[in-house]
Motif scaffolding. Sequence first.
Motif, short mmCIF file in Angstrom:
data_model
loop_
_atom_site.label_atom_id
_atom_site.label_comp_id
_atom_site.label_asym_id
_atom_site.label_seq_id
_atom_site.Cartn_x
_atom_site.Cartn_y
_atom_site.Cartn_z
N VAL A 139 56.66 44.63 37.49
CA VAL A 139 56.00 43.47 36.86
C VAL A 139 55.62 42.43 37.91
CG1 VAL A 139 56.28 41.56 35.22
CG2 VAL A 139 57.07 43.85 34.61
N ALA A 140 56.51 42.17 38.84
CA ALA A 140 56.22 41.20 39.90
C ALA A 140 55.05 41.67 40.76
CB ALA A 140 57.46 40.97 40.76
N ARG A 141 55.04 42.96 41.08
CA ARG A 141 53.96 43.52 41.88
C ARG A 141 52.62 43.45 41.13
NH1 ARG A 141 55.02 47.41 46.13
NH2 ARG A 141 57.15 47.16 46.87
N MET A 142 52.63 43.81 39.86
CA MET A 142 51.40 43.77 39.07
C MET A 142 50.89 42.34 38.92
SD MET A 142 50.25 46.80 38.09
CE MET A 142 49.37 46.60 36.56
N SER A 143 51.81 41.40 38.76
CA SER A 143 51.42 39.99 38.65
C SER A 143 50.78 39.51 39.95
CB SER A 143 52.64 39.12 38.31
OG SER A 143 53.20 39.53 37.09
N TRP A 144 51.39 39.87 41.06
CA TRP A 144 50.84 39.48 42.35
C TRP A 144 49.49 40.15 42.59
CZ3 TRP A 144 48.93 40.82 47.01
CH2 TRP A 144 48.93 39.83 47.99
N MET A 145 49.37 41.42 42.22
CA MET A 145 48.11 42.14 42.38
C MET A 145 47.02 41.55 41.49
SD MET A 145 49.63 46.01 42.59
CE MET A 145 48.08 46.75 42.12
N SER A 146 47.39 41.07 40.31
CA SER A 146 46.41 40.45 39.42
C SER A 146 45.76 39.26 40.11
CB SER A 146 47.08 39.99 38.12
OG SER A 146 47.59 41.09 37.42
N LEU A 147 46.60 38.39 40.66
CA LEU A 147 46.09 37.23 41.40
C LEU A 147 45.31 37.69 42.63
CD1 LEU A 147 45.93 34.17 41.76
CD2 LEU A 147 48.09 34.30 43.03
N GLY A 148 45.82 38.73 43.27
CA GLY A 148 45.18 39.23 44.49
C GLY A 148 43.80 39.82 44.24
N PHE A 149 43.53 40.27 43.02
CA PHE A 149 42.19 40.79 42.69
C PHE A 149 41.28 39.71 42.10
CE2 PHE A 149 43.64 45.38 42.61
CZ PHE A 149 42.71 45.81 43.52
N VAL A 150 41.85 38.77 41.35
CA VAL A 150 41.03 37.76 40.67
C VAL A 150 40.22 36.94 41.67
CG1 VAL A 150 41.17 35.57 39.41
CG2 VAL A 150 42.35 37.57 38.53
N VAL A 151 40.85 36.46 42.72
CA VAL A 151 40.17 35.56 43.66
C VAL A 151 39.02 36.25 44.38
CG1 VAL A 151 40.47 34.12 45.71
CG2 VAL A 151 42.20 34.09 43.90
N PRO A 152 39.24 37.38 45.08
CA PRO A 152 38.10 38.00 45.77
C PRO A 152 37.03 38.52 44.81
CG PRO A 152 40.04 39.41 45.95
CD PRO A 152 40.49 38.11 45.35
N SER A 153 37.45 38.98 43.63
CA SER A 153 36.48 39.49 42.67
C SER A 153 35.54 38.38 42.22
CB SER A 153 37.22 40.10 41.48
OG SER A 153 36.31 40.55 40.52
N ALA A 154 36.09 37.24 41.82
CA ALA A 154 35.27 36.11 41.37
C ALA A 154 34.38 35.60 42.50
CB ALA A 154 36.16 34.99 40.84
N LEU A 155 34.95 35.49 43.69
CA LEU A 155 34.17 34.98 44.83
C LEU A 155 33.05 35.93 45.23
CD1 LEU A 155 36.91 33.35 47.09
CD2 LEU A 155 35.22 32.20 45.65
N SER A 156 33.30 37.23 45.13
CA SER A 156 32.25 38.19 45.50
C SER A 156 31.09 38.14 44.51
CB SER A 156 32.81 39.62 45.60
OG SER A 156 33.07 40.15 44.32
N ILE A 157 31.39 38.03 43.21
CA ILE A 157 30.32 37.94 42.21
C ILE A 157 29.51 36.66 42.45
CG2 ILE A 157 29.81 37.72 39.74
CD1 ILE A 157 30.80 40.51 40.60
N MET A 158 30.22 35.55 42.71
CA MET A 158 29.55 34.28 42.98
C MET A 158 28.67 34.38 44.23
SD MET A 158 29.31 31.04 42.03
CE MET A 158 30.77 30.38 41.28
N ALA A 159 29.21 34.98 45.28
CA ALA A 159 28.46 35.08 46.54
C ALA A 159 27.20 35.94 46.39
CB ALA A 159 29.36 35.65 47.64
N TRP A 160 27.33 37.08 45.74
CA TRP A 160 26.18 37.97 45.55
C TRP A 160 25.14 37.33 44.64
CZ3 TRP A 160 24.81 42.61 47.80
CH2 TRP A 160 25.75 43.17 48.67
N ALA A 161 25.58 36.65 43.59
CA ALA A 161 24.63 35.97 42.70
C ALA A 161 23.92 34.83 43.44
CB ALA A 161 25.35 35.43 41.47
N TRP A 162 24.67 34.09 44.27
CA TRP A 162 24.07 33.01 45.06
C TRP A 162 23.05 33.58 46.04
CZ3 TRP A 162 24.33 32.16 50.37
CH2 TRP A 162 23.76 30.97 50.80
#
Length: 198
Positions: A139-162
């Motif tokens: 659970v701790a690993r999955m929680s950390w991985m969730s945060l670890g994917f959210v940030v780069p995923s959101a930033l990549s979509i924003m960067a490509w759209a920009w």
Amino acid sequence: MQFAEILAFTTFAWIASFTPGPNVAIAATTGVNHGLRAALPQVAGVPIGFVALMWVVGLGGMAILQASPLLVWGMKLAGNAYLLYLAWKLCFSRQLSSSEAIKPLSLMQAALFQIVNPKAWMMLVAATSTYAIGHADFVARMSWMSLGFVVPSALSIMAWAWMGQSLRSWLLVGNRLRNFNLCMGLALALTAVWMLTL
């Protein structure tokens, strides 16, 4: 997680999020055809859908997939068929914000798109099987991985759209927009075909 694992996972998450695939192709195309603001629901929807799917796989979906090769093949066909449909629409789009162009995804559409996104499946199966499944601190690993994917995923979509939006005025000259959409459509189609062979 040990520091080496955190570093390896973080590197994987950032590289996998920013490299070309269906999500960033749609984001760039949305930026070009509709502007950055139209891509904002995708900025939120992609990470939400991806992380939700990752938890489903981590909490038992992996066992179902391993026991049902036919289900995996069906999901693969459905996902790639949808990508080929989007590629077809994109290849024949010739005007900004036209009815021919791919419509911007809503937050819910962007989240649900992850179910049929072959690249998302490859990323989350690789990540959960390597860094979470079978570990005592799952659970701790999955929680950390969730945060670890959210940030780069959101930033990549924003960067490509920009980047897409930044090209709007340049693409209005001559046949540039038509050629851009054709190239993005072909890239999406090649991605789908390539993923079918994996």
